[in-house]
Design a protein around this motif. Sequence first.
Motif, short mmCIF file in Angstrom:
data_model
loop_
_atom_site.label_atom_id
_atom_site.label_comp_id
_atom_site.label_asym_id
_atom_site.label_seq_id
_atom_site.Cartn_x
_atom_site.Cartn_y
_atom_site.Cartn_z
N ASN A 109 0.81 0.91 -9.47
CA ASN A 109 1.98 0.31 -9.53
C ASN A 109 2.42 0.64 -10.95
OD1 ASN A 109 2.84 -0.34 -7.01
ND2 ASN A 109 1.94 -2.21 -7.41
N GLU A 137 -0.91 5.67 -3.57
CA GLU A 137 0.15 4.96 -2.77
C GLU A 137 0.45 5.81 -1.52
OE1 GLU A 137 1.63 2.56 -3.36
OE2 GLU A 137 3.48 2.55 -2.24
N SER A 193 -4.08 -2.32 -7.14
CA SER A 193 -2.61 -2.32 -7.18
C SER A 193 -1.96 -2.41 -8.72
CB SER A 193 -2.14 -3.88 -6.52
OG SER A 193 -0.86 -3.99 -6.89
#
Lengths: 219, 217, 245
Positions: free
Chosen positions: A62, A109, A58
């Motif tokens: 991100n 993603e 993550s």
Amino acid sequence: MVTPLLSFDFGQFMPPLLRGAGVTVGLVLASGIAGTIIGVVFGIGRSAPLAPVRWLASIYTNFIRGIPILIILLFLYYEIPLLFPYATFSQTITAMIGLSVYAGAYMAEIFRGSIQAIPRGQLEAGEALGLNYLQKMRYVVLPQALKIAVPPGIGFLIALVKASSLVSVIAATDLTRAGRIITSQNHAPLATFLVVAALYFVISYPLSLLGRWYERRLA
Amino acid sequence: MTIDFGAVLPYLPVMLKALGISIEVTVLSFFIGSVLGIFVYLGRRSGLAPLRWLAHGFIEVFRNTPLLVQLYLIYFGLPEVGINLNPFWSTLAGMTLNNAAYTAEIFRAGIESVPNGLVEAAGALGMRFSQTFRFIVLKPAIRNVLPALTNQFIVLFLFSSVGSVISLNELTSALADLNQRTLRTLEIFTIGGILYYLTSAVIAGSSRLAERYLFRW
Amino acid sequence: MSTPAMILAQDIHKRFGDLEVLKGIDAEVDEREVVCLIGPSGSGKSTLLRCMNALEKFQKGHITICGHDLTGSKTNVNEVRRDVGMVFQSFNVFPHMLVLDNLMLAPMKVLKVSKAEARERAMALLEKVGLVDKAKVYPTKLSGGQQQRVAIARALAMQPKVMLFDEPTSALDPETVGEVLEVMKALAEEGMTMMVVTHEMGFAREVADRVLFMDNGVVVEQGPPREIFDNPQHDRTRAFLSKIL
Ligand SMILES: Nc1ncnc2c1ncn2[C@@H]1O[C@H](COP(=O)(O)OP(=O)(O)O)[C@@H](O)[C@H]1O
Ligand SMILES: [Mg+2]
């Protein structure tokens, strides 16, 4: 408007532009493939049973998606020689690493979204058949997720073609850089960059058409 | 050289000031470009075929060529025909046109995603076209496009960094500059990356908040 | 016939491209009459209903509804639709508005009723469909049956002279079908003129004054429900009823 356009010497400048276009296509292909592999790994990582794996995946996806590709490229361009002072690294390799890191985050993603789009019942059916986590991923989740991921994946590939123009800033000799070198010789930036733009269009537009065709086929 | 973030902290104000320019050019191009995008969308739906082709061509050209090349054309190319724009206006012009092409498609998808049944139900209640659009289509359409618009806003913000290549003194340009001066590549780019990331995250977060506040259904 | 018919359709022809969907339909609904329209799927029931409030144009024939002539191109469709309420299979309640606002919007914007009056009327209608406690709720929070009752109340808020229902219970869970049919039955008992496309034969038998059986773009036969259900004259009607009952 006409005179500057006519002043472009195709005979002299097309060969270097086409070589540049070749580098652009090569970079996009290489980092597209590397990015897809990274993307599958980290996309699955986002739904891994181990929390630290999820966190790591993550943070990577991100953070990279929250900073400009140019920052990634400039950082590698300046930092790699500091880390490996004696290695002679071609700028094309640096560019490829940068674009792959960038592509990996976006592809991850896309895969995360595709995995989420698979109905829960599929996972439960896999579980009910006694498949373990890896088997479930391998035989149930991934084949379906890959199919869902194709249209947004193609969409990102188009973005990657365009983002790849920024490798010219770190001295990799892609299509954009070929254009810049030519303008320093012919002093005709309008004509030169119109030709460069047209070549980008020729690379990118078929991908747009492919994406649209695939989406229609799915629908 | 050891890693020392303390050594680059004094440059934080310089970075923040440059970030201000990144944000300024992004916000301006986003709003002007989105208004332009509405017109491009209307052009695509126009009854006049040439207008439709023009709008479609505009979208395809800007979606299939890099912003960097567009900026080169504006900044280096346009002076050949007597149009001189400074780095700020060049970047603003390029980003605005780019944003118009992307938002036109976002608006199309958003309006098409409002179920036809709602439009029919409004018609069956005797509402005129303009009333139906204003009271029935608009809010759900905005709700449908908000995530995509937010995403576009963030992408636009990140690509404002391309302005540095035509010497706009925004954040990326400042980072490259400070890097040359201090040679603290890791520290400078880490802080710069975090500034970009935080700004993106604030945009995304505000959008989610707005969504929760505006759309309670 | 003492009063002129509320709905009078004569020789309606309607095609979508090459597909002829309505092949000369004659239909009539008198004031305070409830007519149920039955028939296999694809036979043109929805299309006929949608022609009646100008959601679809037709190529040939005449329709007058509540005194409006739909044939002339000069007819103001919005004026027609003020007098004709419509309820859809898929509810089509406005998801972004509270239930109360769903009922108040059209009276305020189309009929220019004051806010206070619109609210009063809306609350009275919610009372009638048994949803007063849901006035300040978004329709997305409601069950299908409740949403459809909101849609009925929304149409009634325009004080229509005729109500058209297009399979109002077909999209509902079985346990919520009853509550919607109850509301429709009460409406019929109050004397509302209604045309109802439905597969609920129990409802048709109990509430309808007349049943029209449509197949393949024509009205095959019509009559009181007892005759149609117990003594159908045509093979096609018998075949359809044997499948559905
Ligand atoms: N907008 C449309 N365009 C083309 N064909 C349509 C359209 N609406 C309905 N049809 C066709 O008209 C026929 C009748 O449809 P419909 O009136 O919905 O039947 P029913 O309500 O009896 O099931 C069907 O064959 C349907 O496919
Ligand atoms: Mg139907």
